[in-house]
Design an enzyme around this catalytic site. Structure first.
Site, PDB file in Angstrom:
ATOM      1  N   ASP A 100       0.862  -1.171   0.000  1.00 35.56           N
ATOM      2  CA  ASP A 100       0.000   0.000   0.000  1.00 35.56           C
ATOM      3  C   ASP A 100       0.902   1.225   0.000  1.00 35.56           C
ATOM      4  OD1 ASP A 100      -2.432   1.558   0.623  1.00 35.56           O
ATOM      5  OD2 ASP A 100      -3.167  -0.333   1.468  1.00 35.56           O
ATOM      6  N   ASP A 202      -3.326   4.512  -2.121  1.00 35.79           N
ATOM      7  CA  ASP A 202      -4.398   4.963  -1.239  1.00 35.79           C
ATOM      8  C   ASP A 202      -4.987   6.291  -1.736  1.00 35.79           C
ATOM      9  OD1 ASP A 202      -5.660   4.464   1.434  1.00 35.79           O
ATOM     10  OD2 ASP A 202      -4.792   6.420   1.898  1.00 35.79           O
ATOM     11  N   GLU A 264      -6.906   3.303  -5.390  1.00 39.32           N
ATOM     12  CA  GLU A 264      -8.178   3.301  -4.651  1.00 39.32           C
ATOM     13  C   GLU A 264      -8.994   4.514  -5.087  1.00 39.32           C
ATOM     14  OE1 GLU A 264     -10.082   3.568  -0.160  1.00 39.32           O
ATOM     15  OE2 GLU A 264      -8.308   4.723  -0.671  1.00 39.32           O
ATOM     16  N   HIS A 324     -10.879  -3.495   3.834  1.00 45.28           N
ATOM     17  CA  HIS A 324     -10.798  -3.131   5.250  1.00 45.28           C
ATOM     18  C   HIS A 324     -11.634  -1.903   5.604  1.00 45.28           C
ATOM     19  CE1 HIS A 324      -8.132  -0.629   3.036  1.00 45.28           C
ATOM     20  NE2 HIS A 324      -7.959   0.167   4.082  1.00 45.28           N
ATOM     21  N   ASP A 325     -12.269  -1.299   4.615  1.00 52.30           N
ATOM     22  CA  ASP A 325     -13.129  -0.137   4.876  1.00 52.30           C
ATOM     23  C   ASP A 325     -14.613  -0.478   4.730  1.00 52.30           C
ATOM     24  OD1 ASP A 325     -10.840   1.475   5.135  1.00 52.30           O
ATOM     25  OD2 ASP A 325     -10.806   1.894   2.982  1.00 52.30           O
TER      26      ASP A 325
HETATM   27  C1  GLC Z   1      -8.164   4.859   2.461  1.00 49.69           C
HETATM   28  C2  GLC Z   1      -7.927   3.616   3.269  1.00 49.69           C
HETATM   29  C3  GLC Z   1      -8.529   3.814   4.615  1.00 49.69           C
HETATM   30  C4  GLC Z   1      -7.843   4.972   5.286  1.00 49.69           C
HETATM   31  C5  GLC Z   1      -7.904   6.216   4.412  1.00 49.69           C
HETATM   32  C6  GLC Z   1      -6.948   7.256   4.874  1.00 49.69           C
HETATM   33  O1  GLC Z   1      -9.498   5.068   2.205  1.00 49.69           O
HETATM   34  O2  GLC Z   1      -8.427   2.498   2.592  1.00 49.69           O
HETATM   35  O3  GLC Z   1      -8.456   2.672   5.410  1.00 49.69           O
HETATM   36  O4  GLC Z   1      -8.424   5.236   6.516  1.00 49.69           O
HETATM   37  O5  GLC Z   1      -7.564   5.935   3.075  1.00 49.69           O
HETATM   38  O6  GLC Z   1      -5.632   6.856   4.593  1.00 49.69           O
END
Ligand code: GLC
Length: 534
Positions: A100, A202, A264, A324-325
């Site tokens: 990541d 990310d 993402e 994970h979100d």
């Molecule tokens: C992304 C990640 C998430 C995180 C956010 C801030 O959305 O997937 O888990 O809290 O970025 O880095």
């Protein structure tokens, strides 16, 4: 011709949330030594690559997404030594490793920010986004944090606000400063040199912000639930300039063979497509539609067809069921439909990503109040059940021993083990030929061996029933497959004889049905999905 495909075009990605996979050091938090011991399990799942959520040094205010050093590994996870060995072993076993990259923001404990906040004339001041208060002392504009509250925190010492769209301990970098950009390109190069196979980037669509920091417009369609949605995030997301930055990231990867970049992005199709660039941005931008679309056959078919139709020529599709979100699939749609969903994920055209534990049908855990630690839930207790992410981050369920084989008995794990570990666990499911895990493995095995499934074309077909989603996968000169998914718990009799008169069951979600079927009167049990060889 099949050989020509690259690993990420044919392969399956398996996401590991490192804090929750396997604890080897006995502190109740997972680590890379633990993952290393589980590599054979991962190979056996039939996946091709592991994506690790962040493993960098971090004060863990956002559980690793607050990075205090981009070119090291958190000692808590085993440090660089554990990573190097894991990478070597993974490669020996034929697994690719994706890490990541969190370029949008650092931790407030990163050396860059520590300098930046020292004084207004510090050389690193402009590495972050600082702005003066409004005349009344309030934040520079109306931007909001994803995790609740304003996106600005006031710094007493230097009398300015800094921007953070997540927790205040995640200040955002200023990519309008060429030095910042160069620093991040160097970080990417560091990991590529190390032999990492890819990056999941990310919040890639958030990296550039309006230069004038203009107020966002109000959202007239706000449902009144999550205040974050009360404004339209026009000036802090998806700015045109972000594409040039992504191209520069990609150019670093392209200096190395076969590297992969997935971004993402939570955006509608039209915008999502722009992140392919001219094959010079993301190899594929994450496509979250199986998570966001209402779980009914008609809506899901429409979503898949619309995505397929809009993809640029030659662009690599991808599908995700969980991360994970997001709440666990089995909790969103029920465990029976989660089997159908996994069949869909693993038979669609494009790279599938599986979040750890989804192969077992793991569910959200109930998190007792004293364990709630995810910032959006802590900050906003009234909507914690919607925005909180602890429930989907609980320890991997390996067996029915205390702590589910994740951690030694008696250790307090960082999040509680889901109580259903007694029957939802790897050991139990390995011994059961009808289990979720058995189904998952049957699907990955079929996908790996059949060119129609890992490379072939996609075409949805009418099953004469709106509650059924059916599609055909074909690859020249190879067996074709008809996938038929019953999105209800009711029995269905279908006439699909237009596709073919007969077919052979390759995989059924019940792991029971087999043999030839007549497509003129295809009987589907409730919650059944079939992959049929035609
Ligand atoms: C992304 C990640 C998430 C995180 C956010 C801030 O959305 O997937 O888990 O809290 O970025 O880095």
């Amino acid at each position: 011709m099949t050989e020509k495909a690259l690993w990420w075009q044919k392969g399956i990605i398996y996401q590991i949330y490192p804090r929750s996979y396997q604890d080897r050091t006995g502190n109740g938090i997972g680590d890379l030594w633990g993952v290393r011991e589980r590599l054979d399990y991962i190979v056996d799942l039939g996946v091709d690559a592991i994506w690790f959520s962040p493993i960098y040094p971090s004060p863990m205010k956002d559980f690793g997404y607050d990075v205090s050093d981009y070119v090291d590994i958190n000692p808590m996870f085993g440090g660089m030594d554990a990573f190097d060995r894991l990478l070597e072993d993974a490669h020996k076993k034929g697994l690719k490793v994706i890490i990541d990259l969190v370029p949008n923001h650092t931790s407030d404990q990163h050396a860059w920010f520590k300098e930046s906040r020292c004084s207004k004339d510090n050389p690193k001041r402009d590495w972050y986004i600082w702005a003066d208060p409004k005349p009344d002392g309030s934040p520079p504009n109306n931007w909001l944090s994803f995790f609740g509250g304003p996106a600005w925190t006031y710094d007493e010492k230097t009398e300015q606000y800094y921007l953070h769209q997540f927790v205040p301990e995640q200040p955002e970098l200023n990519y309008r400063n060429p030095e910042v950009k160069q620093a991040m390109l160097d970080v990417i190069d560091f990991w590529m040199k190390k032999g990492v196979d890819g990056l999941r980037v990310d919040v890639i669509w958030l990296m550039m912000k309006d230069e004038q920091l203009r107020d966002n417009p109000p959202n007239p369609d706000w449902d009144g639930v999550n205040p974050f949605n009360s404004i339209i995030h026009k000036y802090n997301m998806g700015l045109p300039e972000v594409h040039d930055l992504i191209k520069e990231f990609r150019a670093v990867l392209d200096r190395y063979p076969d590297r992969f970049m997935v971004g993402e992005i939570y955006q509608p199709n039209e915008e999502l497509m722009t992140y392919y660039g001219d094959n010079d941005e993301c190899h594929t931008p994450y496509n979250m539609q199986l998570i966001n679309t209402e779980w009914n056959a008609k809506k899901v078919r429409e979503a898949v067809d619309a995505y397929e139709a809009i993809l640029p020529e030659g662009a690599q599709p991808n599908w995700v069921l969980g991360n994970h979100d997001q709440h666990r699939t089995a909790s969103r749609i029920g465990r029976d439909q989660a089997r159908v969903a996994n069949m869909l994920l693993l038979t669609l055209r494009g790279t599938p990503t599986t979040y750890y534990g989804e192969e077992l049908g793991m569910t959200n855990a109930v998190i007792p109040p004293e364990f709630v630690q995810d910032p959006p839930a802590v900050n906003q207790p009234e909507i914690a059940h919607i925005v909180g992410r602890d429930p989907e981050r609980t320890p991997m369920q390996w067996d029915d021993s205390p702590n589910a084989g994740f951690s030694e008995a008696g250790v307090q794990t960082w999040l509680p083990v889901n109580e259903n570990y007694l029957y939802i666990n790897v050991k139990e499911e390995k011994e059961d030929e009808f289990s979720f895990l058995a189904l998952y493995k049957a699907l990955t095995k079929l996908r790996r061996t059949e060119p129609a499934l890992n490379m072939g074309s996609y075409r949805s077909v009418d099953a004469g029933d709106d509650e059924i989603f059916a599609f055909v996968r074909e690859y020249e000169g190879e067996d074709s497959f008809l996938v038929v998914l019953n999105f209800t718990n009711r029995i269905k009799t279908l006439d699909m004889s237009e596709i073919s008169r007969t077919a052979e069951i390759a995989v059924s979600t019940d792991m029971l049905s087999e043999g030839p079927v007549k497509l003129g009167a295809l009987i589907m049990a409730g919650n059944q999905g079939l992959v049929l060889r035609i």
